[in-house]
Design a protein around this motif. Structure first.
Motif, mmCIF file in Angstrom:
data_model
loop_
_atom_site.group_PDB
_atom_site.id
_atom_site.type_symbol
_atom_site.label_atom_id
_atom_site.label_comp_id
_atom_site.label_asym_id
_atom_site.label_seq_id
_atom_site.Cartn_x
_atom_site.Cartn_y
_atom_site.Cartn_z
ATOM 1 N N UNK A 1 0.836 -1.194 0.000
ATOM 2 C CA UNK A 1 0.000 0.000 0.000
ATOM 3 C C UNK A 1 0.874 1.250 0.000
ATOM 4 N N UNK A 2 0.429 2.256 -0.722
ATOM 5 C CA UNK A 2 1.165 3.517 -0.762
ATOM 6 C C UNK A 2 1.187 4.162 0.619
ATOM 7 N N UNK A 3 2.299 4.764 0.955
ATOM 8 C CA UNK A 3 2.443 5.476 2.224
ATOM 9 C C UNK A 3 2.258 6.986 2.042
ATOM 10 N N UNK A 4 1.850 7.386 0.854
ATOM 11 C CA UNK A 4 1.666 8.807 0.584
ATOM 12 C C UNK A 4 0.291 9.279 1.039
ATOM 13 N N UNK A 5 0.234 10.467 1.593
ATOM 14 C CA UNK A 5 -1.040 11.052 2.019
ATOM 15 C C UNK A 5 -2.012 11.175 0.860
ATOM 16 N N UNK A 6 -1.533 11.580 -0.283
ATOM 17 C CA UNK A 6 -2.413 11.801 -1.424
ATOM 18 C C UNK A 6 -2.978 10.499 -2.000
ATOM 19 N N UNK A 7 -2.443 9.344 -1.545
ATOM 20 C CA UNK A 7 -2.926 8.041 -1.999
ATOM 21 C C UNK A 7 -3.730 7.318 -0.919
ATOM 22 N N UNK A 8 -3.986 7.978 0.199
ATOM 23 C CA UNK A 8 -4.618 7.332 1.342
ATOM 24 C C UNK A 8 -5.929 8.028 1.668
ATOM 25 N N UNK B 1 -4.410 11.160 5.905
ATOM 26 C CA UNK B 1 -5.435 11.025 4.866
ATOM 27 C C UNK B 1 -5.519 12.276 4.001
ATOM 28 N N UNK B 2 -5.468 12.064 2.684
ATOM 29 C CA UNK B 2 -5.577 13.189 1.765
ATOM 30 C C UNK B 2 -6.997 13.456 1.314
ATOM 31 N N UNK B 3 -7.872 12.442 1.428
ATOM 32 C CA UNK B 3 -9.254 12.568 0.946
ATOM 33 C C UNK B 3 -10.201 11.846 1.893
ATOM 34 N N UNK B 4 -11.400 12.428 2.041
ATOM 35 C CA UNK B 4 -12.428 11.886 2.922
ATOM 36 C C UNK B 4 -13.728 11.743 2.141
ATOM 37 N N UNK B 5 -14.406 10.602 2.320
ATOM 38 C CA UNK B 5 -15.720 10.366 1.704
ATOM 39 C C UNK B 5 -16.727 10.105 2.817
ATOM 40 N N UNK B 6 -17.773 10.923 2.880
ATOM 41 C CA UNK B 6 -18.816 10.746 3.890
ATOM 42 C C UNK B 6 -20.168 10.638 3.203
ATOM 43 N N UNK B 7 -20.795 9.464 3.311
ATOM 44 C CA UNK B 7 -22.114 9.242 2.734
ATOM 45 C C UNK B 7 -23.151 9.211 3.850
ATOM 46 N N UNK B 8 -24.139 10.090 3.767
ATOM 47 C CA UNK B 8 -25.226 10.152 4.757
ATOM 48 C C UNK B 8 -24.676 10.214 6.178
#
Length: 277
Positions: A112-119, A142-149
């Motif tokens: 797994x990538x250890x880069x923030x932009x890949x996590x 974490x570079x990106x967050x997904x929140x559903x409902x």
């Protein structure tokens, strides 16, 4: 698409925790498709909702197909009914587990990538709130967050009483999760508090994707959270469509979220469903 079921001994939870991992390491390329470059995989840590467990995303959505299409590793732990917050007095530190320990352990086990932009971190309902909370708390990971409902309940918690038979709406249940309800708004258990702190520190925010159904009872709090993030300088996206608090909506929008994430999107490999193509 490799589907791996395993158990991890967590120091933050002081017990063994079941975890599912989707890893596209065995993906067979379709004829004429170039082979994927040998490199670590981008990874989505995906959290379930209340009453759920590590199997929810696999049984409720086509997450395996979507992960293969995007060459994305997906890690799905069990978080009980914890809202992914820490309870140090009981050694139930769910936030530290999903935001730090699980990332470190899976990076040791898999390519797994250890880069923030890949996590990335994501989830639905309770898991959507937990993803935003811990994505912000561990914004260096974490570079990106997904929140559903997302079940963003913090602001209504101080008004709760025990005059209801619905345990999920009782004050004593909320106190077992968040502690003193009159203080939770100004604590690390509140995403808005974390946003203000990150802003004061002049640190970099993760990018955020929020989606909620038009018929979902949590629609207003999701819109409120989106507007708060935008007003405070977070690069956030909000999407909505027909649907309530249900798997049909989450299946549609986890697919859309993967299209929003910076994945490789190389298409499906050869499998039992398209072997004759």
């Amino acid at each position: 698409m490799a589907f791996i079921q395993m158990n991890l001994l967590s120091q933050n939870l002081m017990r063994t925790v079941p975890v599912n991992v989707i890893l596209p390491a065995d993906k067979q390329q379709m004829p004429g498709m170039p082979a994927r470059e040998e490199k670590p995989y981008k990874t989505l840590y995906l959290l379930h909702g209340i009453f759920g467990n590590y199997m929810d995303w696999v049984t409720g959505t086509k997450i395996m197909w979507y992960a293969e299409e995007h060459d994305l590793a997906v890690v799905m732990p069990s978080g009980d009914n914890s809202f992914y917050v820490d309870h140090p007095e009981a050694m139930n530190n769910y936030g530290k587990f999903v935001g730090k320990e699980l990332v470190e352990l899976t990076r040791k086990m898999f390519p797994l990538s250890r880069k923030k932009e890949d996590t990335f971190i994501g989830g639905l309902s309770m898991g959507g709130a937990g993803a935003l909370l811990n994505g912000l708390k561990y914004h260096e990971t974490f570079g990106y967050i997904v929140s559903l409902s997302g079940a963003f309940l913090i602001e209504e918690l101080p008004h709760r009483t025990n005059d209801t038979v619905n345990v999920l709406e009782r004050r004593d249940y909320a106190e077992s999760i968040w502690g003193n309800l009159d203080q939770v708004a100004e604590s690390e258990n509140n995403p808005k508090y974390l946003v203000r702190r990150i802003k004061e520190e002049h640190a970099e925010f993760p990018e955020v994707y929020i989606a909620c159904g038009e018929q979902d009872g949590l629609r207003d709090v999701n819109l409120d959270m989106y507007h708060f993030l935008k007003e405070n300088g977070v690069n956030a996206v909000y999407e909505s469509g027909a649907g309530a608090h249900e798997w049909d909506f989450w299946d549609t929008y986890i697919k859309r979220a993967m299209e929003w994430l910076p994945t490789e999107n190389t298409g499906l490999g050869r499998n039992s469903g398209n072997v004759g193509i």
